[in-house]
Design an enzyme around this catalytic site. Structure first.
Site, mmCIF file in Angstrom:
data_model
loop_
_atom_site.group_PDB
_atom_site.id
_atom_site.type_symbol
_atom_site.label_atom_id
_atom_site.label_comp_id
_atom_site.label_asym_id
_atom_site.label_seq_id
_atom_site.Cartn_x
_atom_site.Cartn_y
_atom_site.Cartn_z
ATOM 1 N N LYS A 123 0.843 -1.202 0.000
ATOM 2 C CA LYS A 123 0.000 0.000 0.000
ATOM 3 C C LYS A 123 0.883 1.258 0.000
ATOM 4 O O LYS A 123 2.085 1.178 0.312
ATOM 5 C CB LYS A 123 -0.917 -0.018 1.228
ATOM 6 C CG LYS A 123 -0.169 0.000 2.556
ATOM 7 C CD LYS A 123 -1.097 -0.378 3.709
ATOM 8 C CE LYS A 123 -0.352 -0.356 5.024
ATOM 9 N NZ LYS A 123 -1.152 -0.929 6.126
ATOM 10 N N ARG B 167 -10.684 -0.076 14.626
ATOM 11 C CA ARG B 167 -10.611 0.664 13.364
ATOM 12 C C ARG B 167 -11.720 0.188 12.433
ATOM 13 O O ARG B 167 -12.746 0.839 12.342
ATOM 14 C CB ARG B 167 -9.216 0.469 12.759
ATOM 15 C CG ARG B 167 -8.896 1.407 11.637
ATOM 16 C CD ARG B 167 -7.407 1.426 11.307
ATOM 17 N NE ARG B 167 -6.880 0.167 10.792
ATOM 18 C CZ ARG B 167 -5.611 -0.006 10.414
ATOM 19 N NH1 ARG B 167 -4.751 1.006 10.506
ATOM 20 N NH2 ARG B 167 -5.189 -1.162 9.961
ATOM 21 N N HIS C 284 -6.436 -7.471 12.967
ATOM 22 C CA HIS C 284 -5.201 -6.670 12.966
ATOM 23 C C HIS C 284 -4.858 -6.283 14.401
ATOM 24 O O HIS C 284 -5.732 -5.909 15.168
ATOM 25 C CB HIS C 284 -5.427 -5.420 12.110
ATOM 26 C CG HIS C 284 -4.178 -4.639 11.812
ATOM 27 N ND1 HIS C 284 -3.077 -5.192 11.216
ATOM 28 C CD2 HIS C 284 -3.866 -3.332 12.037
ATOM 29 C CE1 HIS C 284 -2.132 -4.254 11.077
ATOM 30 N NE2 HIS C 284 -2.586 -3.129 11.566
ATOM 31 N N ARG D 265 0.884 -11.043 6.766
ATOM 32 C CA ARG D 265 0.847 -9.757 6.053
ATOM 33 C C ARG D 265 2.143 -8.991 6.355
ATOM 34 O O ARG D 265 2.272 -8.334 7.385
ATOM 35 C CB ARG D 265 -0.386 -8.959 6.486
ATOM 36 C CG ARG D 265 -1.702 -9.723 6.266
ATOM 37 C CD ARG D 265 -2.932 -8.832 6.396
ATOM 38 N NE ARG D 265 -3.018 -8.136 7.654
ATOM 39 C CZ ARG D 265 -3.625 -8.583 8.757
ATOM 40 N NH1 ARG D 265 -4.213 -9.771 8.751
ATOM 41 N NH2 ARG D 265 -3.665 -7.859 9.851
ATOM 42 N N TYR E 104 16.303 30.993 6.017
ATOM 43 C CA TYR E 104 15.190 31.787 6.551
ATOM 44 C C TYR E 104 15.304 31.945 8.056
ATOM 45 O O TYR E 104 15.610 30.973 8.765
ATOM 46 C CB TYR E 104 13.858 31.108 6.227
ATOM 47 C CG TYR E 104 13.521 31.123 4.758
ATOM 48 C CD1 TYR E 104 13.289 32.318 4.079
ATOM 49 C CD2 TYR E 104 13.400 29.927 4.045
ATOM 50 C CE1 TYR E 104 12.966 32.330 2.727
ATOM 51 C CE2 TYR E 104 13.067 29.923 2.701
ATOM 52 C CZ TYR E 104 12.855 31.128 2.042
ATOM 53 O OH TYR E 104 12.525 31.122 0.725
ATOM 54 N N CYS F 8 14.577 24.590 3.634
ATOM 55 C CA CYS F 8 13.650 25.355 2.794
ATOM 56 C C CYS F 8 12.750 24.375 2.032
ATOM 57 O O CYS F 8 12.828 23.172 2.211
ATOM 58 C CB CYS F 8 14.416 26.213 1.800
ATOM 59 S SG CYS F 8 15.734 27.207 2.525
ATOM 60 N N ASP G 267 12.833 23.579 -1.144
ATOM 61 C CA ASP G 267 13.519 22.789 -2.170
ATOM 62 C C ASP G 267 15.012 22.594 -1.914
ATOM 63 O O ASP G 267 15.687 21.921 -2.681
ATOM 64 C CB ASP G 267 13.390 23.488 -3.532
ATOM 65 C CG ASP G 267 12.018 24.067 -3.727
ATOM 66 O OD1 ASP G 267 11.064 23.275 -3.784
ATOM 67 O OD2 ASP G 267 11.882 25.308 -3.774
HETATM 68 C C1 LIG Z 1 -0.505 -1.907 6.721
HETATM 69 C C2 LIG Z 1 -1.111 -3.161 7.222
HETATM 70 C C3 LIG Z 1 -0.318 -4.284 7.463
HETATM 71 C C4 LIG Z 1 1.192 -4.264 7.414
HETATM 72 O O1 LIG Z 1 1.679 -3.902 8.675
HETATM 73 P P1 LIG Z 1 3.249 -3.775 8.958
HETATM 74 O O2 LIG Z 1 3.321 -3.338 10.367
HETATM 75 O O3 LIG Z 1 3.752 -2.738 8.002
HETATM 76 O O4 LIG Z 1 3.846 -5.098 8.690
HETATM 77 C C5 LIG Z 1 -0.958 -5.458 7.819
HETATM 78 N N1 LIG Z 1 -2.302 -5.498 7.933
HETATM 79 C C6 LIG Z 1 -3.090 -4.432 7.748
HETATM 80 C C7 LIG Z 1 -4.553 -4.559 7.891
HETATM 81 C C8 LIG Z 1 -2.523 -3.226 7.381
HETATM 82 O O5 LIG Z 1 -3.301 -2.165 7.191
#
Ligand SMILES: *Cc1c(COP(=O)(O)O)cnc(C)c1O
Length: 379
Positions: free
Chosen positions: A42, A139, A169, A225, A271, A319, A321
């Site tokens: 992602k 979430r 998660h 994941r 700056y 700055c 850039d």
């Molecule tokens: C982003 C995400 C992950 C990956 O998590 P990491 O900590 O980067 O390994 C796994 N599961 C879900 C649902 C996520 O949104």
């Protein structure tokens, strides 16, 4: 969405695809059970470039790809990637047909979503879904067993939807104290009982992000994941000693000196004139700034860069850039400057840059904006 490949500037991020491959291979070998590895790409592969990262991960043995948004999945499909992809966030039910056509799996957790999606889906391509349960992240996901049973009942009447997986998660898998993790894990087991009785066989059951997978491999069922640590970064500093194999950081950030000058004592830089030379000082200008995602905090909090294998301080405010650094001696225009990376025996890690500005490793490569070209090595 892909990063620009042509560029006319002396600033670039380098992504080492061999490091990504090595992290994927080592992660797979770390599990005793048969594990399907989902490469999480992602946010343009956490700023590394989703397409290149996905290709490298698949070559190294990843079986699945994970993204946050439907458009991210479509981008991968458009480059010809055929591996299964799961959208981890919520997709609108009216877009379910597009997902089905492109063989993109969606995350689902609402009964009303199922009813609505059935109206938009054609009978030609079935939509594959992964059900999300919320065990304490707060979430997205189904919160209670009762709601899961009720969801399962609606699911039975959905002819165009096929359930392929179920997942949750963790909120604290990257914290030393694992009590909240254990609580979530047991809630997940409880949800799985209800799923077994009401949904039947599921091909994929998953809960582990990088931290959970690396620390608790026997609690990850049959899919992992793999996000942040696939890029060679630790999910948090406090679990560094629990990472089971050396992670190889894939990301580095470089630029080149565009001007070098010797200033007299009492001259100010940038700056606000917040930095003033004490002696005669060599000051170099580097063409990277906060619009590149190199935040002003790097100067606020004493940021350093590497030049010829030596640390050099950023002086004055960063700055939009450009920024300035102080060097011990005359150094020619065109000399390479590493903001993150290795030079000789010195290195500045993503973790150092993150700690410096009081954030997490994840944010650093994500922040580096699209106008910084990604250059790929290896792969
Ligand atoms: C982003 C995400 C992950 C990956 O998590 P990491 O900590 O980067 O390994 C796994 N599961 C879900 C649902 C996520 O949104």
């Amino acid at each position: 969405m892909a990063f620009k490949q042509t560029s006319y500037r002396d600033t670039w991020a380098e992504v080492n695809l061999n490091h990504i491959k090595s992290n994927v291979e080592k992660a797979k070998a770390h599990f005793k059970q048969k594990m399907h590895l989902m490469a999480v790409v992602k946010a343009d592969g956490y700023g590394h470039g989703a397409v290149k990262t996905a290709e490298a991960a698949l070559q190294a043995g990843a079986a699945f790809l994970g993204v946050a948004l439907l458009e991210e999945a479509i981008e991968l499909r458009e480059t010809g990637i055929e591996a299964p992809i799961l959208v981890l966030g919520r997709t609108r039910p009216e877009d379910s047909q597009l997902a089905a056509e492109q063989d993109i799996r969606l995350t689902v957790f609402q009964e009303s979503w199922l009813v609505e999606a059935e109206k938009h889906l054609s009978s030609k391509n079935k939509l594959h879904i992964h059900i999300k349960v919320d065990t304490g992240m707060g979430r997205i996901g189904i919160v209670s067993k009762e709601d899961l049973v009720s969801f399962a009942n609606v699911l039975k009447s959905c002819e165009k939807i096929e359930t392929e997986g179920l997942f949750t998660h963790f909120a604290t898998a990257d914290e030393k104290n694992s009590s909240y993790f254990q609580k979530q894990y047991h809630r997940f087991l409880n949800m799985l009982e209800a799923a077994a009785d009401n949904i039947g066989d599921l091909s994929y059951i998953h809960c582990g992000n990088s931290a959970a997978g690396l620390r608790f491999p026997d609690k990850c069922f049959n899919m992992f994941r793999f996000g942040i640590s696939m890029y060679g970064l630790t999910p948090s500093e406090e679990i560094l000693d629990e990472i089971p194999f050396p992670l190889k950081q894939a990301f580095s950030l470089h630029s080149r000196i565009v001007q070098i000058k010797k200033l007299l004592p009492g001259e100010s830089i940038s700056y606000g004139a917040t930095y003033t030379t004490i002696d005669e000082e060599w000051i170099a200008t580097i063409p990277i700034g906060y619009a590149d995602g190199w935040y002003r905090y790097h100067s606020t909090y004493g940021g350093e860069v590497l030049v010829n294998g030596q640390r050099a301080p950023i002086v004055g405010r960063i700055c939009m850039d450009q920024m300035m650094i102080k060097l011990p001696e005359y150094t020619p225009i065109g000399t390479k400057v590493s903001l993150i990376g290795e030079q000789d025996n010195e290195s500045i890690t993503v973790l150092e840059a993150a700690n410096r500005i009081h954030t997490i490793t994840y944010e650093i490569p994500c922040m580096i904006s699209k106008r910084v070209p990604r250059i790929y090595v290896g792969g």
